[in-house]
Motif scaffolding. Sequence first.
Motif, PDB file in Angstrom:
ATOM      1  N   HIS A 222       0.417  -7.073  -0.057  1.00 12.10           N
ATOM      2  CA  HIS A 222      -0.612  -7.992  -0.549  1.00 12.10           C
ATOM      3  C   HIS A 222      -0.051  -8.774  -1.733  1.00 12.10           C
ATOM      4  O   HIS A 222       0.661  -8.222  -2.577  1.00 12.10           O
ATOM      5  CB  HIS A 222      -1.854  -7.220  -1.004  1.00 12.10           C
TER       6      HIS A 222
ATOM      7  N   HIS B 120     -12.416   3.158  -2.460  1.00 13.49           N
ATOM      8  CA  HIS B 120     -12.641   3.888  -1.210  1.00 13.49           C
ATOM      9  C   HIS B 120     -13.490   5.131  -1.449  1.00 13.49           C
ATOM     10  O   HIS B 120     -14.400   5.437  -0.672  1.00 13.49           O
ATOM     11  CB  HIS B 120     -11.290   4.273  -0.603  1.00 13.49           C
TER      12      HIS B 120
ATOM     13  N   SER C 283      -7.760   0.953  -5.801  1.00 19.06           N
ATOM     14  CA  SER C 283      -8.096   0.933  -4.377  1.00 19.06           C
ATOM     15  C   SER C 283      -8.598   2.300  -3.921  1.00 19.06           C
ATOM     16  O   SER C 283      -9.559   2.399  -3.145  1.00 19.06           O
ATOM     17  CB  SER C 283      -6.873   0.513  -3.558  1.00 19.06           C
TER      18      SER C 283
ATOM     19  N   GLU D 215       0.842  -1.191   0.000  1.00 18.09           N
ATOM     20  CA  GLU D 215       0.000   0.000   0.000  1.00 18.09           C
ATOM     21  C   GLU D 215       0.879   1.244   0.000  1.00 18.09           C
ATOM     22  O   GLU D 215       2.014   1.234   0.487  1.00 18.09           O
ATOM     23  CB  GLU D 215      -0.951  -0.007   1.200  1.00 18.09           C
TER      24      GLU D 215
ATOM     25  N   PRO E  32      -7.724   2.671   1.872  1.00 11.17           N
ATOM     26  CA  PRO E  32      -7.647   1.784   3.044  1.00 11.17           C
ATOM     27  C   PRO E  32      -8.582   0.591   2.945  1.00 11.17           C
ATOM     28  O   PRO E  32      -9.744   0.721   2.553  1.00 11.17           O
ATOM     29  CB  PRO E  32      -8.047   2.705   4.196  1.00 11.17           C
ATOM     30  N   TYR E  33      -8.057  -0.571   3.285  1.00 11.52           N
ATOM     31  CA  TYR E  33      -8.809  -1.821   3.327  1.00 11.52           C
ATOM     32  C   TYR E  33      -9.385  -2.211   1.967  1.00 11.52           C
ATOM     33  O   TYR E  33     -10.233  -3.103   1.882  1.00 11.52           O
ATOM     34  CB  TYR E  33      -9.934  -1.743   4.372  1.00 11.52           C
ATOM     35  N   CYS E  34      -8.935  -1.571   0.902  1.00 10.08           N
ATOM     36  CA  CYS E  34      -9.510  -1.802  -0.426  1.00 10.08           C
ATOM     37  C   CYS E  34      -8.598  -2.584  -1.367  1.00 10.08           C
ATOM     38  O   CYS E  34      -9.046  -2.989  -2.447  1.00 10.08           O
ATOM     39  CB  CYS E  34      -9.896  -0.464  -1.073  1.00 10.08           C
TER      40      CYS E  34
END
Length: 364
Positions: A152, A174, A170, A103, A311-313
């Motif tokens: 990832h 978001h 990503s 990220e 984030p978190y995507c």
Amino acid sequence: MTTQNTESRMTAIVCHAPEDYRVEQVTKPRAGRNELVIRIAACGICASDCKCYTGAKMFWGGSSPWVKAPVIPGHEFFGYVEEAGEGAAEHFGVQVGDRVIAEQIVPCGKCRYCKSGQYWMCEVHNIFGFQREVADGGMAEYMRIPPTALVHKIPLGVSLEDAAIIEPLSCAIHTVNRGDVQLDDVVVIAGAGPLGLMMTQVAHLKTPKKLVVIDLIDERLELAKQYGADVVINPTKDNALDVIKSLTDGYGCDVYIETTGAPIGVTQGLDLIRKLGRFVEFSVFGADATVDWSIIGDRKELDVRGAHLGPYCYPIAIDLLARGLVTSKGIVTHGFSLEEWDEAIKVANSTDSIKVLLKPAGEH
């Protein structure tokens, strides 16, 4: 597992100052404990990279400039694990040879935002490619991934071009999520650049009542149609306010996503959005936007939401690409070697391209 590298130098783009980016031979990074070194397969040139190159004040000005030169730029990268330092394979859950992405932000893990799970708003806010306190960016043959990075794995079935858009995709996911899109919403996306076109694909998956995309370039609007836009508007030819009112019984759109990077995109949005609508701001601007701020409260009581990073995507982006629900086809338009940097940034900073990739390994 740790591999030994015999080469000690590599080619990289080094940012020294606005419009002073040089192709240089620099020391190849090595992996320390819980660190990786990856061989870069591709690194996209972001709109923020273009603004940084031209010297936009939010990157270079003020008491805390984003850019702390010299630094190797690039945050839209992916690559192959070349070296895993002591403990890194277990720490990141990867092996040498794996295709991976980190990220764009490297969280400190200690501030109130990191501790509460809101790591993308980390107070320290180290982002790859802007300052080298933590690590340089991906416009190089190799880069180091520090221990606090978020890594990832990328399935081998994902093409190079698709893998190269995981970071901006990503961000797009978001941003669309911040709009809280409902089935009966009329959604407007302003700007059909790389991010806007990815947002169009993501918003289409949310199946709103109407999806509208606004841009000044007809070719990009045609792409937006292919990606699921119901209506496209070129403000040089169409009256955007009239079109939106005709779609909404005169009220205005429910969700407006601003991704033009131009101040006019903000004032346009305040006109097009209905009372109690959701205004999502994503862009990084090169100039100040001046608006009648009272529209937000006294006249429309808008819900204004920012969108920052992705984030978190990343797992979602990788999954959508792997399933063929989102594509880079039509978005990735050019590829250059590191040595062709001067031409690459020129093309990236023009309307002749949509997304430009640097391909250090010469992969296709």
